[in-house]
Design a protein around this motif. Structure first.
Motif, PDB file in Angstrom:
ATOM      1  N   LEU A 108       1.954  29.928 -22.124  1.00 42.32           N
ATOM      2  CA  LEU A 108       2.000  31.049 -21.184  1.00 42.32           C
ATOM      3  C   LEU A 108       1.014  30.893 -20.038  1.00 42.32           C
ATOM      4  O   LEU A 108       1.016  31.700 -19.104  1.00 42.32           O
ATOM      5  CB  LEU A 108       1.700  32.363 -21.918  1.00 42.32           C
ATOM      6  N   ARG A 109       0.187  29.866 -20.090  1.00 39.72           N
ATOM      7  CA  ARG A 109      -0.845  29.724 -19.064  1.00 39.72           C
ATOM      8  C   ARG A 109      -0.288  29.126 -17.772  1.00 39.72           C
ATOM      9  O   ARG A 109       0.704  28.395 -17.779  1.00 39.72           O
ATOM     10  CB  ARG A 109      -1.991  28.852 -19.577  1.00 39.72           C
ATOM     11  N   ASN A 110      -0.963  29.453 -16.680  1.00 37.91           N
ATOM     12  CA  ASN A 110      -0.606  28.914 -15.380  1.00 37.91           C
ATOM     13  C   ASN A 110      -1.106  27.480 -15.284  1.00 37.91           C
ATOM     14  O   ASN A 110      -2.215  27.168 -15.734  1.00 37.91           O
ATOM     15  CB  ASN A 110      -1.233  29.786 -14.286  1.00 37.91           C
ATOM     16  N   ALA A 111      -0.290  26.594 -14.667  1.00 39.54           N
ATOM     17  CA  ALA A 111      -0.673  25.176 -14.583  1.00 39.54           C
ATOM     18  C   ALA A 111      -0.494  24.668 -13.160  1.00 39.54           C
ATOM     19  O   ALA A 111       0.397  23.849 -12.876  1.00 39.54           O
ATOM     20  CB  ALA A 111       0.162  24.355 -15.556  1.00 39.54           C
ATOM     21  N   PRO A 112      -1.354  25.090 -12.226  1.00 39.00           N
ATOM     22  CA  PRO A 112      -1.185  24.675 -10.829  1.00 39.00           C
ATOM     23  C   PRO A 112      -1.715  23.267 -10.531  1.00 39.00           C
ATOM     24  O   PRO A 112      -1.411  22.719  -9.467  1.00 39.00           O
ATOM     25  CB  PRO A 112      -1.980  25.731 -10.063  1.00 39.00           C
ATOM     26  N   THR A 113      -2.551  22.673 -11.429  1.00 39.25           N
ATOM     27  CA  THR A 113      -3.132  21.346 -11.147  1.00 39.25           C
ATOM     28  C   THR A 113      -2.740  20.359 -12.238  1.00 39.25           C
ATOM     29  O   THR A 113      -2.385  20.744 -13.367  1.00 39.25           O
ATOM     30  CB  THR A 113      -4.666  21.419 -11.079  1.00 39.25           C
ATOM     31  N   ALA A 114      -2.855  19.065 -11.892  1.00 42.53           N
ATOM     32  CA  ALA A 114      -2.523  18.011 -12.851  1.00 42.53           C
ATOM     33  C   ALA A 114      -3.463  18.051 -14.048  1.00 42.53           C
ATOM     34  O   ALA A 114      -3.047  17.819 -15.195  1.00 42.53           O
ATOM     35  CB  ALA A 114      -2.606  16.642 -12.161  1.00 42.53           C
ATOM     36  N   LEU A 115      -4.765  18.344 -13.806  1.00 41.06           N
ATOM     37  CA  LEU A 115      -5.729  18.406 -14.903  1.00 41.06           C
ATOM     38  C   LEU A 115      -5.336  19.487 -15.909  1.00 41.06           C
ATOM     39  O   LEU A 115      -5.405  19.265 -17.127  1.00 41.06           O
ATOM     40  CB  LEU A 115      -7.127  18.679 -14.348  1.00 41.06           C
TER      41      LEU A 115
ATOM     42  N   TYR B  11      -1.671  23.151 -20.405  1.00 40.86           N
ATOM     43  CA  TYR B  11      -1.315  24.444 -19.817  1.00 40.86           C
ATOM     44  C   TYR B  11       0.165  24.432 -19.432  1.00 40.86           C
ATOM     45  O   TYR B  11       0.642  23.522 -18.741  1.00 40.86           O
ATOM     46  CB  TYR B  11      -2.135  24.731 -18.573  1.00 40.86           C
ATOM     47  N   GLY B  12       0.908  25.441 -19.874  1.00 43.00           N
ATOM     48  CA  GLY B  12       2.313  25.591 -19.534  1.00 43.00           C
ATOM     49  C   GLY B  12       3.247  24.699 -20.332  1.00 43.00           C
ATOM     50  O   GLY B  12       4.471  24.805 -20.192  1.00 43.00           O
TER      51      GLY B  12
END
Length: 428
Positions: A356-363, A369-370
């Motif tokens: 459920l987490r947001n994953a805007p970056t590659a790290l 995440y997501g």
């Protein structure tokens, strides 16, 4: 008696000279009642007299002081301050040396701030001063707890119409009253109703009416009384009781009751924007999703009040109140929200599941995440199977109650519960 030495007002001339002459308050002054027992003992402690205007708070305080033989110092919290209290203390100390007790009467005690009320405490506690405070406001809110704990609160009631009528008849026959004046029975009946238990206003109106007509007629009473405005202290208990009555009438789907209490507030001078905000609250709390349009209508009513002001905007408030009273009712979202807040406040701050987490970056994506999130439009069944609460948490927060719009979505809610695997806990 000259033009420069006019007679005292009728209400002052007819002020009771003994406790036996007091009209009303039989719950305090009848046989075996609280004040009767106190006077019988001869020991008068500090009192808070709480009641509406014109029911005899000041008169009763004076009579009580006379009954126990105490020196009476009257002060009004509107004009008095700590300096006046100190002067009263000095006088009480001087009189105590002669064996004389002192009663300090503080009218409108609720207008004393905390510091001013605290200045009374040591002298009331020591017994130097016996305090009798009078207030039209609820002492629970307006009198400091420390001072309130040292005084007994007695509630005075508005006079009954028959009690007011008896007082008016006394004004026409008592030598201190309106000599030579008569009144039609219908005029006295009318004034007894209009006065709403306020003896002072009843006598003042009769005195003015007697200058307009003799015998006093209903028309003279109407002219002397003036425009009838409902009693309401815009910052006091009555105001919040009216809000409560309005809200409960809406909740109970009683259209006429809701309109009546709204009219009482508007005519009493309530801030229409404040009333509008409370009406918006009613739409969210008691109508909820049973009629999703209710909240929009109430927001529009608030905007209308803000744009037009009163009295033009009052009609929009009336429209909103009628709509809410007629609307189907649901507090399911209100209950669900309170339960959700309690669950968060009382529970642990558990981690948000990775999917459920947001994953805007590659790290973040590398950390998971997501990962594994099933996008509903790509995988509806997978979307239903995944968890939407922290691990180990099970909650049953929202349930439609079956009125209005919610009744139409109840079947869908049950199917969604089943699809998410929550049907068993929901009792379906």
């Amino acid at each position: 008696m000259t033009l420069f030495d006019p007679p005292a007002p009728l209400a002052e001339r007819l002020r009771p000279r003994t406790v036996a002459e007091v009209v009303g308050q039989t719950h305090l002054l009848g046989p075996g009642k609280p004040l009767t027992r106190v006077l019988g003992s001869g020991r008068l402690g500090s009192l808070i007299l709480w009641g509406p205007p014109g029911v005899g708070k000041t008169t009763l305080a004076r009579l009580l002081a006379g009954e126990v033989g105490a020196h009476f110092i009257p002060l009004s919290a509107v004009t008095a301050g700590v300096k006046d209290v100190r002067e009263a203390v000095t006088e009480a100390e001087r009189l105590r040396g002669r064996g004389q007790k002192t009663i300090l009467f503080l009218d409108e005690i609720h207008r004393f701030n905390k510091a001013q009320q605290d200045a009374l405490l040591p002298h009331v506690e020591s017994g130097l001063l016996t305090l009798i405070g009078a207030t039209t406001e609820n002492p629970s809110f307006e009198v400091n707890p420390a001072l309130r704990s040292r005084a007994r609160t007695l509630v005075l009631e508005a006079l009954k119409p028959e009690e007011v009528r008896g007082l008016l008849e006394r004004a026409l026959t008592d030598p201190r009253g309106l000599s030579g004046v008569t009144a039609e029975p219908e005029a006295l009946d009318l004034l007894a109703r209009l006065a709403e238990g306020d003896a002072r206003r009843a006598l003042s109106t009769l005195e003015v009416a007697s200058t307009l007509s003799n015998p006093v007629t209903p028309d003279a009473i109407t002219e002397a009384f003036g425009r009838h405005l409902p009693q309401m202290d815009k910052n006091g208990e009555d105001f919040y009781n009216l809000i409560s009555a309005l809200h409960k009438s809406v909740r109970g789907s009683h259209v006429d009751g809701a309109l009546y209490w709204l009219a009482r507030m508007v005519e009493g001078g309530a801030d229409p924007l404040y009333v509008a905000r409370r009406v918006v609250r009613m739409a969210a709390e008691d109508i909820g999703l049973a009629d999703p349009q209710a909240l929009r209508l109430c927001i529009a009513a608030r905007d209308t009040v803000e744009f037009l002001g009163s009295p033009e905007g009052d009609l929009a408030l009336a429209q909103a109140v009628v709509y809410l009273a007629l609307a189907p009712k649901s507090n399911s979202v209100y209950v669900a929200w309170k339960t959700a807040l309690n669950a968060v406040r009382e529970g642990e701050s558990l981690p948000i599941p990775l999917h459920l987490r947001n994953a805007p970056t590659a790290l973040m994506r590398q950390q998971g995440y997501g990962r594994g999130y099933a996008y509903y439009f790509d995988d509806p069944e997978g979307s239903f199977r995944q968890d939407y609460l922290p691990d180990g948490v099970q909650l049953d927060l929202y349930a439609p109650i079956g009125e209005g719009w919610e009744a139409r979505v109840t079947d869908r809610w049950r199917k969604l519960r089943d699809a998410h695997g929550d049907g068993e806990s929901a009792g379906t």
